[in-house]
Design a protein around this motif. Structure first.
Motif, PDB file in Angstrom:
ATOM      1  N   GLY A  20       0.813  -1.214   0.000  1.00 14.90           N
ATOM      2  CA  GLY A  20       0.000   0.000   0.000  1.00 14.90           C
ATOM      3  C   GLY A  20       0.845   1.261   0.000  1.00 14.90           C
ATOM      4  N   GLU A  21       1.951   1.213   0.722  1.00 16.89           N
ATOM      5  CA  GLU A  21       2.861   2.360   0.758  1.00 16.89           C
ATOM      6  C   GLU A  21       3.466   2.620  -0.619  1.00 16.89           C
ATOM      7  OE1 GLU A  21       3.894   5.527   2.356  1.00 16.89           O
ATOM      8  OE2 GLU A  21       3.146   4.071   3.797  1.00 16.89           O
ATOM      9  N   ALA A  22       3.830   1.560  -1.320  1.00 15.18           N
ATOM     10  CA  ALA A  22       4.389   1.714  -2.661  1.00 15.18           C
ATOM     11  C   ALA A  22       3.333   2.207  -3.649  1.00 15.18           C
ATOM     12  CB  ALA A  22       4.976   0.390  -3.142  1.00 15.18           C
ATOM     13  N   LEU A  23       2.103   1.791  -3.463  1.00 10.80           N
ATOM     14  CA  LEU A  23       1.034   2.188  -4.375  1.00 10.80           C
ATOM     15  C   LEU A  23       0.508   3.593  -4.103  1.00 10.80           C
ATOM     16  CD1 LEU A  23      -1.014  -1.137  -4.579  1.00 10.80           C
ATOM     17  CD2 LEU A  23       0.704  -0.282  -6.175  1.00 10.80           C
ATOM     18  N   THR A  24       0.947   4.201  -3.018  1.00  9.91           N
ATOM     19  CA  THR A  24       0.503   5.547  -2.659  1.00  9.91           C
ATOM     20  C   THR A  24       0.785   6.536  -3.785  1.00  9.91           C
ATOM     21  OG1 THR A  24       0.878   5.110  -0.335  1.00  9.91           O
ATOM     22  CG2 THR A  24       0.793   7.412  -0.969  1.00  9.91           C
ATOM     23  N   TYR A  25       1.865   6.323  -4.515  1.00  9.20           N
ATOM     24  CA  TYR A  25       2.242   7.259  -5.567  1.00  9.20           C
ATOM     25  C   TYR A  25       1.360   7.148  -6.805  1.00  9.20           C
ATOM     26  CZ  TYR A  25       6.355   8.387  -2.902  1.00  9.20           C
ATOM     27  OH  TYR A  25       7.189   8.831  -1.918  1.00  9.20           O
ATOM     28  N   ARG A  26       0.612   6.060  -6.946  1.00  4.37           N
ATOM     29  CA  ARG A  26      -0.135   5.847  -8.178  1.00  4.37           C
ATOM     30  C   ARG A  26      -1.637   5.676  -8.007  1.00  4.37           C
ATOM     31  NH1 ARG A  26       1.073   8.377 -11.171  1.00  4.37           N
ATOM     32  NH2 ARG A  26      -0.340   7.421 -12.598  1.00  4.37           N
ATOM     33  N   PHE A  27      -2.126   5.316  -6.839  1.00  3.91           N
ATOM     34  CA  PHE A  27      -3.536   5.003  -6.681  1.00  3.91           C
ATOM     35  C   PHE A  27      -4.154   5.817  -5.549  1.00  3.91           C
ATOM     36  CE2 PHE A  27      -1.664   1.195  -8.577  1.00  3.91           C
ATOM     37  CZ  PHE A  27      -2.491   1.032  -9.675  1.00  3.91           C
ATOM     38  N   ASP A  28      -5.475   5.834  -5.531  1.00  2.00           N
ATOM     39  CA  ASP A  28      -6.166   6.574  -4.482  1.00  2.00           C
ATOM     40  C   ASP A  28      -6.248   5.750  -3.198  1.00  2.00           C
ATOM     41  OD1 ASP A  28      -8.040   4.688  -5.118  1.00  2.00           O
ATOM     42  OD2 ASP A  28      -9.654   6.095  -5.547  1.00  2.00           O
ATOM     43  N   THR A  29      -6.849   6.333  -2.185  1.00  2.00           N
ATOM     44  CA  THR A  29      -6.834   5.717  -0.856  1.00  2.00           C
ATOM     45  C   THR A  29      -7.635   4.421  -0.774  1.00  2.00           C
ATOM     46  OG1 THR A  29      -8.687   7.097  -0.151  1.00  2.00           O
ATOM     47  CG2 THR A  29      -6.465   7.902   0.322  1.00  2.00           C
ATOM     48  N   GLY A  30      -8.571   4.190  -1.679  1.00  2.00           N
ATOM     49  CA  GLY A  30      -9.336   2.938  -1.656  1.00  2.00           C
ATOM     50  C   GLY A  30      -8.449   1.717  -1.832  1.00  2.00           C
ATOM     51  N   TYR A  31      -7.510   1.793  -2.760  1.00  2.00           N
ATOM     52  CA  TYR A  31      -6.588   0.680  -2.982  1.00  2.00           C
ATOM     53  C   TYR A  31      -5.624   0.515  -1.803  1.00  2.00           C
ATOM     54  CZ  TYR A  31      -8.183   0.550  -7.806  1.00  2.00           C
ATOM     55  OH  TYR A  31      -8.950   0.445  -8.936  1.00  2.00           O
ATOM     56  N   ILE A  32      -5.199   1.622  -1.257  1.00  2.00           N
ATOM     57  CA  ILE A  32      -4.263   1.560  -0.134  1.00  2.00           C
ATOM     58  C   ILE A  32      -4.953   0.987   1.094  1.00  2.00           C
ATOM     59  CG2 ILE A  32      -2.888   3.003   1.418  1.00  2.00           C
ATOM     60  CD1 ILE A  32      -2.990   4.568  -1.681  1.00  2.00           C
ATOM     61  N   ASP A  33      -6.200   1.376   1.329  1.00  2.00           N
ATOM     62  CA  ASP A  33      -6.965   0.820   2.447  1.00  2.00           C
ATOM     63  C   ASP A  33      -7.183  -0.687   2.266  1.00  2.00           C
ATOM     64  OD1 ASP A  33      -7.102   3.300   3.601  1.00  2.00           O
ATOM     65  OD2 ASP A  33      -9.145   3.723   2.906  1.00  2.00           O
ATOM     66  N   ALA A  34      -7.424  -1.113   1.037  1.00  2.00           N
ATOM     67  CA  ALA A  34      -7.584  -2.549   0.766  1.00  2.00           C
ATOM     68  C   ALA A  34      -6.293  -3.300   1.068  1.00  2.00           C
ATOM     69  CB  ALA A  34      -8.009  -2.770  -0.678  1.00  2.00           C
ATOM     70  N   CYS A  35      -5.162  -2.730   0.688  1.00  2.00           N
ATOM     71  CA  CYS A  35      -3.870  -3.371   0.982  1.00  2.00           C
ATOM     72  C   CYS A  35      -3.630  -3.447   2.488  1.00  2.00           C
ATOM     73  CB  CYS A  35      -2.734  -2.603   0.308  1.00  2.00           C
ATOM     74  SG  CYS A  35      -2.691  -2.769  -1.474  1.00  2.00           S
ATOM     75  N   ASN A  36      -3.950  -2.380   3.197  1.00  2.00           N
ATOM     76  CA  ASN A  36      -3.787  -2.384   4.649  1.00  2.00           C
ATOM     77  C   ASN A  36      -4.690  -3.419   5.309  1.00  2.00           C
ATOM     78  OD1 ASN A  36      -1.915  -0.334   4.435  1.00  2.00           O
ATOM     79  ND2 ASN A  36      -3.355   1.278   4.955  1.00  2.00           N
ATOM     80  N   THR A  37      -5.909  -3.567   4.805  1.00  2.00           N
ATOM     81  CA  THR A  37      -6.830  -4.568   5.336  1.00  2.00           C
ATOM     82  C   THR A  37      -6.291  -5.971   5.114  1.00  2.00           C
ATOM     83  OG1 THR A  37      -8.693  -3.096   4.928  1.00  2.00           O
ATOM     84  CG2 THR A  37      -9.196  -5.434   5.211  1.00  2.00           C
ATOM     85  N   ILE A  38      -5.734  -6.217   3.949  1.00  2.00           N
ATOM     86  CA  ILE A  38      -5.141  -7.531   3.663  1.00  2.00           C
ATOM     87  C   ILE A  38      -3.964  -7.786   4.599  1.00  2.00           C
ATOM     88  CG2 ILE A  38      -3.844  -8.849   1.942  1.00  2.00           C
ATOM     89  CD1 ILE A  38      -5.688  -7.509  -0.174  1.00  2.00           C
ATOM     90  N   GLY A  39      -3.128  -6.777   4.807  1.00  2.00           N
ATOM     91  CA  GLY A  39      -1.971  -6.936   5.682  1.00  2.00           C
ATOM     92  C   GLY A  39      -2.351  -7.247   7.119  1.00  2.00           C
ATOM     93  N   ILE A  40      -3.303  -6.514   7.669  1.00  2.00           N
ATOM     94  CA  ILE A  40      -3.703  -6.754   9.065  1.00  2.00           C
ATOM     95  C   ILE A  40      -4.442  -8.073   9.185  1.00  2.00           C
ATOM     96  CG2 ILE A  40      -5.922  -5.535   9.089  1.00  2.00           C
ATOM     97  CD1 ILE A  40      -3.280  -5.330  11.825  1.00  2.00           C
ATOM     98  N   SER A  41      -5.212  -8.443   8.174  1.00  2.00           N
ATOM     99  CA  SER A  41      -5.909  -9.732   8.203  1.00  2.00           C
ATOM    100  C   SER A  41      -4.918 -10.881   8.209  1.00  2.00           C
ATOM    101  CB  SER A  41      -6.837  -9.867   6.997  1.00  2.00           C
ATOM    102  OG  SER A  41      -7.825  -8.880   7.025  1.00  2.00           O
ATOM    103  N   TYR A  42      -3.866 -10.760   7.403  1.00  2.00           N
ATOM    104  CA  TYR A  42      -2.826 -11.795   7.380  1.00  2.00           C
ATOM    105  C   TYR A  42      -2.207 -11.944   8.764  1.00  2.00           C
ATOM    106  CZ  TYR A  42       1.671 -14.009   6.693  1.00  2.00           C
ATOM    107  OH  TYR A  42       2.751 -14.845   6.809  1.00  2.00           O
TER     108      TYR A  42
END
Length: 140
Positions: A20-42
Motif C-alpha cells: 500500500g505504501e508503494a502504491l501511494t504514488y499511483r492510486f487513491d486511498t481505496g486501494y491503499i486501504d484494501a492493501c492495509n486490510t489484507i496486511g492486518i488480516s494476514y
C-alpha cells in the motif's frame, strides 16, 4: 506440517502495508486501504493459526503473542518503513533528473519500491527471527 502462512505467495499478503505504501504514488486511498486490510488480516489470521495448532492453552497464548510480534515487525513495520523511504528517495532523485519520460517518473518509485520489498523480505524475516531468538524468545 509446515506453516501455510510462510509459503511465498501467501507470505506476501502480510506485506499489505508496504505494498500500500508503494502504491501511494499511483492510486487513491481505496486501494491503499484494501492493501492495509489484507496486511492486518494476514497478521491476525497467522496469529490465530499459531494459537490453534498448539496443544495447550499456555503454549497457544505464547504462539499467538510470538506471531503477533514477529509479523508486526517483519510484515508491517520494517517493510513499510523501507518501502516508504525507497519510494520517496526514488521519486526525489527522478524529479531532479531531466529527460526521464513521464511514465517512468510516475511508475518508477512504485516499481522500485515493490522490487526492493520482494527482494528483501527473506532477509527481513531472518533478521527479525534472529533478533527475537536472542531477546524476547529467551523468556519463554
Amino acid at each position: 506440517m509446515p506453516d501455510p502462512f510462510i509459503v511465498v505467495p501467501i507470505r506476501h499478503l502480510g506485506h499489505g502495508f508496504a505494498i500500500g505504501e508503494a502504491l501511494t504514488y499511483r492510486f487513491d486511498t481505496g486501494y491503499i486501504d484494501a492493501c492495509n486490510t489484507i496486511g492486518i488480516s494476514y497478521i491476525f489470521l497467522h496469529a490465530l493459526h499459531q494459537g490453534f495448532i498448539q496443544p495447550h492453552f499456555k503454549r497457544a497464548l505464547i504462539g499467538v503473542f510470538d506471531t503477533l510480534v514477529f509479523d508486526g515487525i517483519a510484515s508491517a513495520i520494517v517493510p513499510s518503513f523501507m518501502t516508504y523511504h525507497v519510494c520517496r528517495i526514488t521519486a526525489n532523485v527522478m524529479s531532479d533528473i531531466r529527460g526521464i519520460p513521464l511514465v517512468v517518473r510516475k511508475w518508477g518509485p512504485t516499481c522500485i519500491g515493490l522490487g526492493v520489498l520482494f527482494l528483501t523480505y527473506a532477509y527481513i524475516d531472518e533478521t527479525v527471527d534472529k533478533i527475537m531468538n536472542e531477546t524476547i524468545r529467551t523468556s519463554y
